[in-house]
Design an enzyme around this catalytic site. Sequence first.
Site, PDB file in Angstrom:
ATOM      1  N   HIS A 184       0.838  -1.200   0.000  1.00 52.32           N
ATOM      2  CA  HIS A 184       0.000   0.000   0.000  1.00 52.32           C
ATOM      3  C   HIS A 184       0.873   1.250   0.000  1.00 52.32           C
ATOM      4  O   HIS A 184       1.828   1.352   0.767  1.00 52.32           O
ATOM      5  CB  HIS A 184      -0.900  -0.011   1.243  1.00 52.32           C
ATOM      6  CG  HIS A 184      -1.671   1.245   1.446  1.00 52.32           C
ATOM      7  ND1 HIS A 184      -1.561   2.017   2.583  1.00 52.32           N
ATOM      8  CD2 HIS A 184      -2.579   1.878   0.653  1.00 52.32           C
ATOM      9  CE1 HIS A 184      -2.361   3.059   2.485  1.00 52.32           C
ATOM     10  NE2 HIS A 184      -2.982   2.997   1.331  1.00 52.32           N
ATOM     11  N   HIS A 229       1.172  12.104  -1.464  1.00 49.46           N
ATOM     12  CA  HIS A 229       0.301  11.479  -0.486  1.00 49.46           C
ATOM     13  C   HIS A 229      -0.772  12.484  -0.064  1.00 49.46           C
ATOM     14  O   HIS A 229      -0.480  13.438   0.646  1.00 49.46           O
ATOM     15  CB  HIS A 229       1.103  11.037   0.740  1.00 49.46           C
ATOM     16  CG  HIS A 229       0.350  10.114   1.641  1.00 49.46           C
ATOM     17  ND1 HIS A 229       0.919   9.545   2.748  1.00 49.46           N
ATOM     18  CD2 HIS A 229      -0.915   9.640   1.585  1.00 49.46           C
ATOM     19  CE1 HIS A 229       0.031   8.761   3.347  1.00 49.46           C
ATOM     20  NE2 HIS A 229      -1.089   8.818   2.666  1.00 49.46           N
TER      21      HIS A 229
END
Length: 284
Positions: A37, A80
């Site tokens: 992930h 992110h």
Amino acid sequence: MRFLSIVPFVGAALAACNGHDDLCDRKYSNITFVGSHNSAFVGVIPVHNQYKTVTEQLDLGVRFLQAQTQDKDGEIEMCHTSCVELDEGPLTQYLQEVADWMDDNPDEVVTLLLTNIDGISVTKFDDAFNSTGLKDYVFHPEKKMALDEWPTLQKLLDDGTRLIVFMDYNMDESQVDYIISEFDYFWETPFGETDSDFPTCDVDRPENGDPTELMGLMNHMLNYDVLGIAIPNQVDADETNSDESIQKQVDLCVGQWGRKPNVILLDWINIGDAFGMQLSLNGL
């Protein structure tokens, strides 16, 4: 800890087809992959999700890499949530690392799952794949495939199409046919779990996704809830990534849907028992 003694997929010295002859005749849709992930976000602060570089993740045995992309001044960056929060550089840099590894490991089938929340033109992604040489490896589906219509790993290797590329949203297969819609082929469990028991295997995405017709992606990442924001739980990674914790949620999925997930998506992939579970879940 590198778990090298139990790694199922490392290097050309081992058997073909991701390190195991037994996988050669298995359809892609009949294999369970441990997935990384946010594979591009490497470090130890709360916005990171992995300790090892992408190359190191692949060396460990990861064959399913998930990564976030965002638009930064017209360029595709590995960011992110936002590029202000964390920017790990351009997509081309990330893809080049994958390409270099695939060049050196010719018997490996790798999957990329890219996010595209900003709706960047898929042709820009195509340019990035082309410039890094990864486009030479991509799988081009001739049609939308049912579960049992996926090729075997051996077929993918023989055809030289050993990179499968999925995108969550804003793809356009009429323009770039190898960047495939994730939710045409996968359903996912809920994301952002804060209960260490991982008590659910419900379908979160896509709406009305049918686990009897789609491959399953099990989000097995534990988080803290801080004012409604999911923060990765590094402290308990060893327990979260243990065989007991992973198997418990897998069993929940099997009991609910009658089949194992195809992807077990994890943070801190080098911690815990991920690669032993990859062996076990594939009957190896």
